[in-house]
Design a protein around this motif. Structure first.
Motif, PDB file in Angstrom:
ATOM      1  N   ARG A  18      12.750  15.516  26.810  1.00  0.00           N
ATOM      2  CA  ARG A  18      12.792  15.079  25.414  1.00  0.00           C
ATOM      3  C   ARG A  18      14.125  14.386  25.115  1.00  0.00           C
ATOM      4  NH1 ARG A  18      11.966  19.649  23.437  1.00  0.00           N
ATOM      5  NH2 ARG A  18       9.691  19.518  23.388  1.00  0.00           N
ATOM      6  N   ALA A  19      15.214  14.985  25.612  1.00  0.00           N
ATOM      7  CA  ALA A  19      16.529  14.385  25.401  1.00  0.00           C
ATOM      8  C   ALA A  19      16.651  13.049  26.134  1.00  0.00           C
ATOM      9  CB  ALA A  19      17.617  15.351  25.872  1.00  0.00           C
ATOM     10  N   LEU A  20      16.061  12.963  27.325  1.00  0.00           N
ATOM     11  CA  LEU A  20      16.077  11.692  28.047  1.00  0.00           C
ATOM     12  C   LEU A  20      15.323  10.622  27.270  1.00  0.00           C
ATOM     13  CD1 LEU A  20      16.757  10.060  30.598  1.00  0.00           C
ATOM     14  CD2 LEU A  20      14.608  10.881  31.591  1.00  0.00           C
ATOM     15  N   GLY A  21      14.181  10.999  26.693  1.00  0.00           N
ATOM     16  CA  GLY A  21      13.450  10.055  25.861  1.00  0.00           C
ATOM     17  C   GLY A  21      14.295   9.546  24.696  1.00  0.00           C
ATOM     18  N   ARG A  22      15.055  10.451  24.067  1.00  0.00           N
ATOM     19  CA  ARG A  22      15.943  10.045  22.981  1.00  0.00           C
ATOM     20  C   ARG A  22      17.029   9.094  23.492  1.00  0.00           C
ATOM     21  NH1 ARG A  22      16.105  13.316  18.425  1.00  0.00           N
ATOM     22  NH2 ARG A  22      17.161  11.492  17.526  1.00  0.00           N
ATOM     23  N   ALA A  23      17.562   9.395  24.694  1.00  0.00           N
ATOM     24  CA  ALA A  23      18.625   8.560  25.253  1.00  0.00           C
ATOM     25  C   ALA A  23      18.106   7.165  25.610  1.00  0.00           C
ATOM     26  CB  ALA A  23      19.230   9.235  26.484  1.00  0.00           C
ATOM     27  N   VAL A  24      16.952   7.106  26.276  1.00  0.00           N
ATOM     28  CA  VAL A  24      16.359   5.804  26.605  1.00  0.00           C
ATOM     29  C   VAL A  24      16.008   5.061  25.326  1.00  0.00           C
ATOM     30  CG1 VAL A  24      14.384   4.662  27.685  1.00  0.00           C
ATOM     31  CG2 VAL A  24      15.515   6.566  28.857  1.00  0.00           C
ATOM     32  N   GLY A  25      15.474   5.788  24.334  1.00  0.00           N
ATOM     33  CA  GLY A  25      15.130   5.173  23.060  1.00  0.00           C
ATOM     34  C   GLY A  25      16.329   4.574  22.353  1.00  0.00           C
ATOM     35  N   ALA A  26      17.493   5.203  22.506  1.00  0.00           N
ATOM     36  CA  ALA A  26      18.708   4.663  21.905  1.00  0.00           C
ATOM     37  C   ALA A  26      19.143   3.370  22.579  1.00  0.00           C
ATOM     38  CB  ALA A  26      19.835   5.701  21.975  1.00  0.00           C
ATOM     39  N   GLU A  27      18.800   3.220  23.844  1.00  0.00           N
ATOM     40  CA  GLU A  27      19.107   1.976  24.561  1.00  0.00           C
ATOM     41  C   GLU A  27      18.092   0.878  24.257  1.00  0.00           C
ATOM     42  OE1 GLU A  27      21.729   1.393  26.491  1.00  0.00           O
ATOM     43  OE2 GLU A  27      22.546   3.423  26.360  1.00  0.00           O
ATOM     44  N   LEU A  28      16.876   1.278  23.846  1.00  0.00           N
ATOM     45  CA  LEU A  28      15.794   0.321  23.591  1.00  0.00           C
ATOM     46  C   LEU A  28      15.194   0.559  22.200  1.00  0.00           C
ATOM     47  CD1 LEU A  28      14.006   0.681  27.051  1.00  0.00           C
ATOM     48  CD2 LEU A  28      15.505  -1.207  26.363  1.00  0.00           C
ATOM     49  N   PRO A  29      16.003   0.567  21.150  1.00  0.00           N
ATOM     50  CA  PRO A  29      15.483   0.917  19.820  1.00  0.00           C
ATOM     51  C   PRO A  29      14.411  -0.055  19.331  1.00  0.00           C
ATOM     52  CG  PRO A  29      17.665  -0.087  19.651  1.00  0.00           C
ATOM     53  CD  PRO A  29      17.419   0.156  21.103  1.00  0.00           C
ATOM     54  N   GLY A  30      13.267   0.516  18.937  1.00  0.00           N
ATOM     55  CA  GLY A  30      12.190  -0.297  18.395  1.00  0.00           C
ATOM     56  C   GLY A  30      11.431  -1.110  19.410  1.00  0.00           C
ATOM     57  N   GLN A  31      11.744  -0.970  20.675  1.00  0.00           N
ATOM     58  CA  GLN A  31      11.135  -1.798  21.717  1.00  0.00           C
ATOM     59  C   GLN A  31       9.866  -1.142  22.269  1.00  0.00           C
ATOM     60  OE1 GLN A  31      12.283  -4.855  22.837  1.00  0.00           O
ATOM     61  NE2 GLN A  31      13.754  -4.718  21.151  1.00  0.00           N
ATOM     62  N   PRO A  32       8.944  -1.957  22.824  1.00  0.00           N
ATOM     63  CA  PRO A  32       7.820  -1.373  23.569  1.00  0.00           C
ATOM     64  C   PRO A  32       8.322  -0.773  24.880  1.00  0.00           C
ATOM     65  CG  PRO A  32       7.765  -3.768  23.729  1.00  0.00           C
ATOM     66  CD  PRO A  32       8.855  -3.433  22.756  1.00  0.00           C
ATOM     67  N   VAL A  33       7.908   0.450  25.178  1.00  0.00           N
ATOM     68  CA  VAL A  33       8.347   1.148  26.376  1.00  0.00           C
ATOM     69  C   VAL A  33       7.118   1.676  27.109  1.00  0.00           C
ATOM     70  CG1 VAL A  33       9.694   3.070  27.306  1.00  0.00           C
ATOM     71  CG2 VAL A  33      10.542   1.802  25.321  1.00  0.00           C
ATOM     72  N   VAL A  34       6.988   1.324  28.374  1.00  0.00           N
ATOM     73  CA  VAL A  34       5.867   1.756  29.192  1.00  0.00           C
ATOM     74  C   VAL A  34       6.203   3.103  29.833  1.00  0.00           C
ATOM     75  CG1 VAL A  34       4.582   1.254  31.303  1.00  0.00           C
ATOM     76  CG2 VAL A  34       5.041  -0.576  29.663  1.00  0.00           C
ATOM     77  N   VAL A  35       5.237   4.032  29.800  1.00  0.00           N
ATOM     78  CA  VAL A  35       5.436   5.351  30.401  1.00  0.00           C
ATOM     79  C   VAL A  35       4.250   5.676  31.295  1.00  0.00           C
ATOM     80  CG1 VAL A  35       5.682   7.830  29.990  1.00  0.00           C
ATOM     81  CG2 VAL A  35       6.833   6.194  28.485  1.00  0.00           C
ATOM     82  N   ALA A  37       4.890  14.290  28.252  1.00  0.00           N
ATOM     83  CA  ALA A  37       4.650  14.479  26.818  1.00  0.00           C
ATOM     84  C   ALA A  37       5.971  14.616  26.060  1.00  0.00           C
ATOM     85  CB  ALA A  37       3.780  15.715  26.593  1.00  0.00           C
ATOM     86  N   ALA A  38       6.911  15.382  26.620  1.00  0.00           N
ATOM     87  CA  ALA A  38       8.207  15.560  25.961  1.00  0.00           C
ATOM     88  C   ALA A  38       9.004  14.259  25.958  1.00  0.00           C
ATOM     89  CB  ALA A  38       8.996  16.660  26.662  1.00  0.00           C
ATOM     90  N   LEU A  39       8.948  13.518  27.058  1.00  0.00           N
ATOM     91  CA  LEU A  39       9.624  12.225  27.134  1.00  0.00           C
ATOM     92  C   LEU A  39       9.100  11.284  26.052  1.00  0.00           C
ATOM     93  CD1 LEU A  39      11.407  10.200  28.980  1.00  0.00           C
ATOM     94  CD2 LEU A  39       9.169   9.494  29.847  1.00  0.00           C
ATOM     95  N   CYS A  40       7.780  11.198  25.941  1.00  0.00           N
ATOM     96  CA  CYS A  40       7.175  10.319  24.933  1.00  0.00           C
ATOM     97  C   CYS A  40       7.567  10.754  23.515  1.00  0.00           C
ATOM     98  CB  CYS A  40       5.651  10.311  25.081  1.00  0.00           C
ATOM     99  SG  CYS A  40       5.049   9.468  26.562  1.00  0.00           S
ATOM    100  N   GLU A  41       7.636  12.051  23.297  1.00  0.00           N
ATOM    101  CA  GLU A  41       8.058  12.544  21.985  1.00  0.00           C
ATOM    102  C   GLU A  41       9.459  12.046  21.660  1.00  0.00           C
ATOM    103  OE1 GLU A  41       9.440  16.740  19.955  1.00  0.00           O
ATOM    104  OE2 GLU A  41       7.908  16.806  21.533  1.00  0.00           O
ATOM    105  N   GLY A  42      10.366  12.135  22.640  1.00  0.00           N
ATOM    106  CA  GLY A  42      11.725  11.660  22.416  1.00  0.00           C
ATOM    107  C   GLY A  42      11.785  10.170  22.167  1.00  0.00           C
ATOM    108  N   LEU A  43      10.980   9.401  22.883  1.00  0.00           N
ATOM    109  CA  LEU A  43      10.946   7.953  22.671  1.00  0.00           C
ATOM    110  C   LEU A  43      10.423   7.599  21.287  1.00  0.00           C
ATOM    111  CD1 LEU A  43       9.543   6.914  26.176  1.00  0.00           C
ATOM    112  CD2 LEU A  43      11.782   6.251  25.268  1.00  0.00           C
TER     113      LEU A  43
END
Length: 464
Positions: free
Chosen positions: A42-59, A72-78
């Motif tokens: 979940r925290a990794l998802g938040r970290a990646v999301g901070a690098e790609l704010p608002g962007q489409p991200v493939v999982v 599931a936790a990664l996607c939640e963080g994103l």
């Protein structure tokens, strides 16, 4: 859980002092439940999301039992970071990279333990068109440690990509002019259903071995680069009278071939066969990892190409392939990279190898035997603290810097090369080890090089 509502490192590291050890040179990998948890994901998802704010991200994710919870936790963080998540479900890693291109996504995360044991898992991360760097991974680690995240309201949708991936693969190859019998050892991994289906569509007669998806990997270790893991594949190829056997790792980006005589084809020789084929109509560069046999650069030059040596590691080989516009790249681990794709793909490599065999008009065994073979050691792994490993390498550099008739490379550790052989001594990036590897044109010269190098460092001599 800290004030921001996400898991702080202590919550996902199991309280260990080396919680950042899951961050490797090219990806993230560790033991599920202790080193890697849903809190970390979940925290990794938040970290990646901070690098790609608002962007489409493939999982995407592999077949391991732990992947569903981590994904599931990664996607939640994103989503909490405002990303638009495109969830591919269970896919091979090459299909994940295909999705990045096909869907026009800026970044993505593949949840996979790759070739690691079934109790492990990990994350392969893309933050743009180039492979992730060690510096970018370190930045993600700092974001997690500092809870340096952003907030947003993202979305998540399921996207089917496997059909498009298969169509794209088959569109790159003509149907085989004659049927080849192929034994497919999917190792119960991500290619279990996809590889047999694609190969049959190409016109192959397929014998399936361990082609039921099962992330516990009950039949063999998911690493096909270890020949002992392919005993049954070798036996099945011979018993069936098949033309070739193929074995994939857990997520499908590595492939190892077995010839019709039941012999495992070393990846060095696989690189040579691909290079000859791809260079037959012109020149080009071929990237190979530093541990490859000298046969690779020699045969690339003989085929009219230019060999480019790079340090071992997926991101390093792929980056050099892209930067130099090379036609081919390869590692002895079973990764084959292709300029046409801009990356590696175990199934693409399989389809190309079948065309190499058919166009040559002979069996794979005969093709393999046209490549010279020099005596070479496997990796010799010696326990050694990082500080001492660094001192050993510096000692070797000094010892051979002015030695006549040899060349020194410090691309990865130290590589000392003579006209008839070489030695490689490098520190492990994940363990307190130093590894050695030697090759020479004759067994006698191999022993001589090994003795000369070891004797030049008291630190090495004590450990051998």
């Amino acid at each position: 859980m800290n004030a921001t509502g996400v898991f702080a490192p202590r919550a996902w590291s199991g309280g260990t002092s080396d919680s950042m050890s899951v961050f490797k040179a090219c990806d993230i990998r560790g033991r599920y439940g202790s080193e890697l948890t849903v809190g970390f994901a979940r925290a990794l998802g938040r970290a990646v999301g901070a690098e790609l704010p608002g962007q489409p991200v493939v999982v995407g994710g592999d077949v391991r039992p732990s992947t569903a919870a981590l994904k599931a936790a990664l996607c939640e963080g994103l989503v909490r970071s405002g990303c638009r998540v495109k969830d591919l479900g269970i896919v091979p890693t090459p299909a994940f990279y295909f999705a990045l291109r096909a869907l026009g996504a800026r970044g993505g995360v593949m949840v996979t333990g790759s070739h690691n044991p079934p109790g492990d898992n990990g994350f392969k991360i893309s933050l743009g068109p180039w492979p992730i760097t060690e510096e970018a991974l370190a930045a993600l680690a700092r974001r997690i440690a500092d809870a340096d995240f952003v907030k947003g309201l993202g979305t998540q949708e399921s996207v089917e990509i496997v059909d498009r991936y298969e169509v794209d693969l088959l569109g790159r190859f003509s149907r085989l002019p004659r049927a080849l019998q192929v034994v497919v050892d999917a190792g119960n991994g991500c290619y279990s259903q996809i590889a047999p289906r694609v190969l049959r569509a190409l016109g192959c007669d397929v014998v399936e071995l361990f082609c039921e998806p099962d992330g516990r990997f009950p039949n063999r270790d998911p690493n096909p680069a270890v020949a002992a893991n392919l005993t049954l594949l070798c036996e099945t190829v011979v018993a069936a009278g098949a033309d070739v056997g193929v074995a994939y790792d857990g997520d499908g980006d590595r492939v190892v071939f077995v010839d019709e005589r039941g012999r495992v084809v070393e990846s060095d020789r696989g690189i040579v066969l691909f290079a000859r084929h791809l260079l037959r109509d012109g020149s080009g560069e071929v990237v190979h990892d530093i541990k490859c046999s000298s046969v690779v650069p020699e045969e690339v030059r003989r085929a009219g190409g230019t060999p480019v040596m790079e340090k071992s590691g997926h991101a390093f080989i792929k980056t050099t392939l892209l930067r130099r516009g090379a036609v081919l790249g390869g590692e002895i681990s079973g990764h084959f990279f292709f300029g046409e794709l801009g990356g590696d793909d175990g199934l693409y490599a399989t389809l190309l190898m079948l065309h190499v065999i058919v166009e040559a008009g002979c069996g794979l065994a005969a093709l393999v035997d046209t490549a010279p073979r020099y005596p070479i050691t496997p990796d010799i792994r010696l326990p050694c603290p990082p500080g001492e490993a660094k001192a050993i390498i510096q000692k070797l550099i000094a010892a051979f810097a002015d030695a006549p008739g040899c060349e020194i490379s410090t691309l990865d550790g130290v590589r000392i090369a003579w006209p008839d052989g070489w030695a490689l001594v490098r520190p492990s990036v994940t363990e307190s080890l130093i590894t050695m590897r030697f090759e020479a044109h004759t067994p006698e010269r191999l022993a001589d090089i090994r003795q000369t190098v070891v004797a030049s460092s008291a630190g090495l001599a004590r450990r051998t």
